[in-house]
Scaffold this motif. Sequence first.
Motif, PDB file in Angstrom:
ATOM      1  N   LEU A  36       0.710  -1.442  -0.315  1.00  0.00           N
ATOM      2  CA  LEU A  36       0.445   0.447  -0.137  1.00  0.00           C
ATOM      3  C   LEU A  36       1.209   1.227  -0.228  1.00  0.00           C
ATOM      4  CD1 LEU A  36      -2.779   1.489   0.519  1.00  0.00           C
ATOM      5  CD2 LEU A  36      -2.450   1.079   2.669  1.00  0.00           C
ATOM      6  N   VAL A  37       0.733   2.161  -0.998  1.00  0.00           N
ATOM      7  CA  VAL A  37       1.126   2.666  -0.784  1.00  0.00           C
ATOM      8  C   VAL A  37       1.228   4.204   0.572  1.00  0.00           C
ATOM      9  CG1 VAL A  37      -0.438   3.818  -2.459  1.00  0.00           C
ATOM     10  CG2 VAL A  37       2.105   5.448  -2.769  1.00  0.00           C
ATOM     11  N   THR A  38       2.252   4.923   0.809  1.00  0.00           N
ATOM     12  CA  THR A  38       1.579   6.215   1.485  1.00  0.00           C
ATOM     13  C   THR A  38       0.800   7.105   1.541  1.00  0.00           C
ATOM     14  OG1 THR A  38       4.116   7.185   2.370  1.00  0.00           O
ATOM     15  CG2 THR A  38       3.434   4.718   3.343  1.00  0.00           C
ATOM     16  N   ARG A  39       0.020   8.064   1.919  1.00  0.00           N
ATOM     17  CA  ARG A  39      -0.333   9.092   1.568  1.00  0.00           C
ATOM     18  C   ARG A  39       1.585  10.554   1.362  1.00  0.00           C
ATOM     19  NH1 ARG A  39      -1.933  14.139   5.487  1.00  0.00           N
ATOM     20  NH2 ARG A  39      -2.350  15.981   4.331  1.00  0.00           N
ATOM     21  N   GLU A  40       2.214   9.249   1.723  1.00  0.00           N
ATOM     22  CA  GLU A  40       3.604  10.434   1.576  1.00  0.00           C
ATOM     23  C   GLU A  40       4.346  10.317   0.372  1.00  0.00           C
ATOM     24  OE1 GLU A  40       2.609  11.169   6.045  1.00  0.00           O
ATOM     25  OE2 GLU A  40       2.835   8.876   4.950  1.00  0.00           O
ATOM     26  N   GLU A  41       4.054   9.502   0.426  1.00  0.00           N
ATOM     27  CA  GLU A  41       4.247   8.171  -1.092  1.00  0.00           C
ATOM     28  C   GLU A  41       3.735   9.188  -2.168  1.00  0.00           C
ATOM     29  OE1 GLU A  41       7.172   4.322  -0.502  1.00  0.00           O
ATOM     30  OE2 GLU A  41       4.757   4.253  -0.086  1.00  0.00           O
ATOM     31  N   VAL A  42       2.807   9.747  -2.765  1.00  0.00           N
ATOM     32  CA  VAL A  42       1.814  10.128  -3.006  1.00  0.00           C
ATOM     33  C   VAL A  42       1.524  11.372  -3.323  1.00  0.00           C
ATOM     34  CG1 VAL A  42      -0.314  10.375  -3.917  1.00  0.00           C
ATOM     35  CG2 VAL A  42      -0.647   8.546  -2.746  1.00  0.00           C
ATOM     36  N   ALA A  43       2.498  11.939  -1.945  1.00  0.00           N
ATOM     37  CA  ALA A  43       2.138  13.397  -2.399  1.00  0.00           C
ATOM     38  C   ALA A  43       4.166  13.387  -2.701  1.00  0.00           C
ATOM     39  CB  ALA A  43       2.669  13.903  -0.914  1.00  0.00           C
ATOM     40  N   GLN A  44       4.858  13.322  -3.284  1.00  0.00           N
ATOM     41  CA  GLN A  44       6.042  12.911  -3.565  1.00  0.00           C
ATOM     42  C   GLN A  44       6.156  12.646  -5.281  1.00  0.00           C
ATOM     43  OE1 GLN A  44       9.286   9.702  -2.182  1.00  0.00           O
ATOM     44  NE2 GLN A  44      10.471  11.628  -2.536  1.00  0.00           N
ATOM     45  N   ILE A  45       5.177  11.527  -5.771  1.00  0.00           N
ATOM     46  CA  ILE A  45       5.147  11.389  -6.663  1.00  0.00           C
ATOM     47  C   ILE A  45       4.590  12.697  -7.671  1.00  0.00           C
ATOM     48  CG2 ILE A  45       3.465   9.421  -8.597  1.00  0.00           C
ATOM     49  CD1 ILE A  45       4.326   7.777  -6.363  1.00  0.00           C
ATOM     50  N   LEU A  46       3.626  13.220  -6.890  1.00  0.00           N
ATOM     51  CA  LEU A  46       2.868  14.272  -7.357  1.00  0.00           C
ATOM     52  C   LEU A  46       3.099  15.402  -7.181  1.00  0.00           C
ATOM     53  CD1 LEU A  46      -0.956  13.063  -6.665  1.00  0.00           C
ATOM     54  CD2 LEU A  46       0.399  13.009  -8.781  1.00  0.00           C
ATOM     55  N   ALA A  47       4.261  15.580  -6.638  1.00  0.00           N
ATOM     56  CA  ALA A  47       5.391  16.295  -6.092  1.00  0.00           C
ATOM     57  C   ALA A  47       4.252  17.713  -5.575  1.00  0.00           C
ATOM     58  CB  ALA A  47       6.361  17.245  -7.351  1.00  0.00           C
ATOM     59  N   ILE A  48       3.827  17.439  -4.278  1.00  0.00           N
ATOM     60  CA  ILE A  48       2.482  18.313  -3.419  1.00  0.00           C
ATOM     61  C   ILE A  48       3.432  18.125  -2.357  1.00  0.00           C
ATOM     62  CG2 ILE A  48       1.561  18.555  -5.723  1.00  0.00           C
ATOM     63  CD1 ILE A  48      -0.660  16.796  -3.475  1.00  0.00           C
ATOM     64  N   GLU A  49       3.060  18.701  -1.335  1.00  0.00           N
ATOM     65  CA  GLU A  49       2.928  18.915   0.386  1.00  0.00           C
ATOM     66  C   GLU A  49       2.227  17.699   1.012  1.00  0.00           C
ATOM     67  OE1 GLU A  49       5.479  20.028   1.171  1.00  0.00           O
ATOM     68  OE2 GLU A  49       5.667  21.219  -0.710  1.00  0.00           O
ATOM     69  N   VAL A  50       2.531  17.272   2.386  1.00  0.00           N
ATOM     70  CA  VAL A  50       1.479  16.895   2.869  1.00  0.00           C
ATOM     71  C   VAL A  50       0.975  17.523   4.018  1.00  0.00           C
ATOM     72  CG1 VAL A  50       1.517  14.339   4.474  1.00  0.00           C
ATOM     73  CG2 VAL A  50       3.272  14.145   2.578  1.00  0.00           C
ATOM     74  N   ASP A  51       1.828  18.841   4.338  1.00  0.00           N
ATOM     75  CA  ASP A  51       1.050  19.195   5.258  1.00  0.00           C
ATOM     76  C   ASP A  51       0.374  20.629   4.425  1.00  0.00           C
ATOM     77  OD1 ASP A  51       2.082  17.584   7.438  1.00  0.00           O
ATOM     78  OD2 ASP A  51       4.314  18.799   7.056  1.00  0.00           O
ATOM     79  N   ARG A  52      -0.754  20.860   5.390  1.00  0.00           N
ATOM     80  CA  ARG A  52      -1.443  21.608   4.780  1.00  0.00           C
ATOM     81  C   ARG A  52      -1.021  23.024   5.033  1.00  0.00           C
ATOM     82  NH1 ARG A  52      -7.217  21.760   7.927  1.00  0.00           N
ATOM     83  NH2 ARG A  52      -7.042  23.802   6.718  1.00  0.00           N
ATOM     84  N   GLU A  53      -0.267  23.260   6.279  1.00  0.00           N
ATOM     85  CA  GLU A  53       0.588  24.845   6.603  1.00  0.00           C
ATOM     86  C   GLU A  53       1.580  24.986   5.268  1.00  0.00           C
ATOM     87  OE1 GLU A  53       0.321  21.638   8.342  1.00  0.00           O
ATOM     88  OE2 GLU A  53      -1.148  22.933   9.660  1.00  0.00           O
ATOM     89  N   LYS A  54       2.026  24.124   4.804  1.00  0.00           N
ATOM     90  CA  LYS A  54       2.696  24.632   3.820  1.00  0.00           C
ATOM     91  C   LYS A  54       2.410  24.506   1.964  1.00  0.00           C
ATOM     92  CE  LYS A  54       6.386  21.425   5.435  1.00  0.00           C
ATOM     93  NZ  LYS A  54       8.059  20.102   5.260  1.00  0.00           N
ATOM     94  N   GLY A  55       1.184  24.489   2.009  1.00  0.00           N
ATOM     95  CA  GLY A  55       0.329  24.800   0.633  1.00  0.00           C
ATOM     96  C   GLY A  55      -0.501  23.744   0.327  1.00  0.00           C
ATOM     97  N   PHE A  56      -0.304  23.514  -0.931  1.00  0.00           N
ATOM     98  CA  PHE A  56      -0.861  22.915  -2.104  1.00  0.00           C
ATOM     99  C   PHE A  56      -0.165  21.701  -2.071  1.00  0.00           C
ATOM    100  CE2 PHE A  56      -2.088  20.065  -5.867  1.00  0.00           C
ATOM    101  CZ  PHE A  56      -2.842  20.769  -5.915  1.00  0.00           C
ATOM    102  N   HIS A  57      -1.415  21.141  -0.840  1.00  0.00           N
ATOM    103  CA  HIS A  57      -1.463  19.545  -0.565  1.00  0.00           C
ATOM    104  C   HIS A  57      -1.847  18.350  -0.625  1.00  0.00           C
ATOM    105  CE1 HIS A  57      -4.183  21.300   1.882  1.00  0.00           C
ATOM    106  NE2 HIS A  57      -4.612  20.151   2.136  1.00  0.00           N
ATOM    107  N   LEU A  58      -1.700  17.131  -0.306  1.00  0.00           N
ATOM    108  CA  LEU A  58      -2.949  15.889  -0.642  1.00  0.00           C
ATOM    109  C   LEU A  58      -3.182  15.913   0.494  1.00  0.00           C
ATOM    110  CD1 LEU A  58      -3.857  13.395  -2.308  1.00  0.00           C
ATOM    111  CD2 LEU A  58      -2.130  11.929  -1.439  1.00  0.00           C
ATOM    112  N   ASP A  59      -4.822  16.416   0.639  1.00  0.00           N
ATOM    113  CA  ASP A  59      -5.937  16.408   1.249  1.00  0.00           C
ATOM    114  C   ASP A  59      -5.819  14.559   1.937  1.00  0.00           C
ATOM    115  OD1 ASP A  59      -7.674  17.779   3.205  1.00  0.00           O
ATOM    116  OD2 ASP A  59      -8.922  16.148   2.599  1.00  0.00           O
TER     117      ASP A  59
END
Length: 227
Positions: free
Chosen positions: A113-136
């Motif tokens: 199972l892919v982690t949320r962090e891995e998906v965010a890395q694949i899409l080049a977006i953030e995990v933390d909402r404080e950092k802007g465009f992120h994966l909810d």
Amino acid sequence: MSVTEMFSYIQGFLSADQDIREDIRKVVQVLEQTAREILTVLQSVHQPSGFKDIPSKCLKARELFCTVRNHTGELKTKFPVEQYYRYHEHWRFVLQRLAFLAAFVVYLESESLVTREEVAQILAIEVDREKGFHLDVEDYLAGVLILASELSRLAVNSVTAGDYGRPLRISNFINELDSGFRLLNLKNDPLRKRYDGLKYDVKKIEEVVYDLSIRGLAKEQEAGGEK
């Protein structure tokens, strides 16, 4: 400020907001097109000949994700970072779809199972909402649930292709996924409805595994694996 001036100011605000939304829509349309291209590549694994070519399909999908990263980078520039949820509705669906596609690639590569962090890395977006465009987190979970439906289909097509071991592994994976989701208190209505569909995926895969067991094919596969 007169009434006319006040409404002129409001019109200026509405026009600026509409311009932002139009710019976002243009980028999202390109993202949706790339997502369709990735899905087309990965859908071929459901064909009997596709099982032999999974690594190359995943590699091709990874290449297309490079294009996705370019577009997510462009999307970040189209709105003020603090207004993510103001415009979230525009990219929510495509991000869920991309999360699913990333999860499908990772599963085909490693059966994990892919982690949320891995998906965010694949899409080049953030995990933390404080950092802007992120994966909810709810968009990530929606993508994982779409993966479950895709894997139930893959389990059926694996039997057609003569791969009797894969449905057993998919069954174990989906059961673990189901156990994980049972730990969550889902209050998002669309997400909860999508989760309700997971039990049908579990049942569908269990029927495939049961059929293999009745025909003795599951035992043959296990014996082959032990050798």
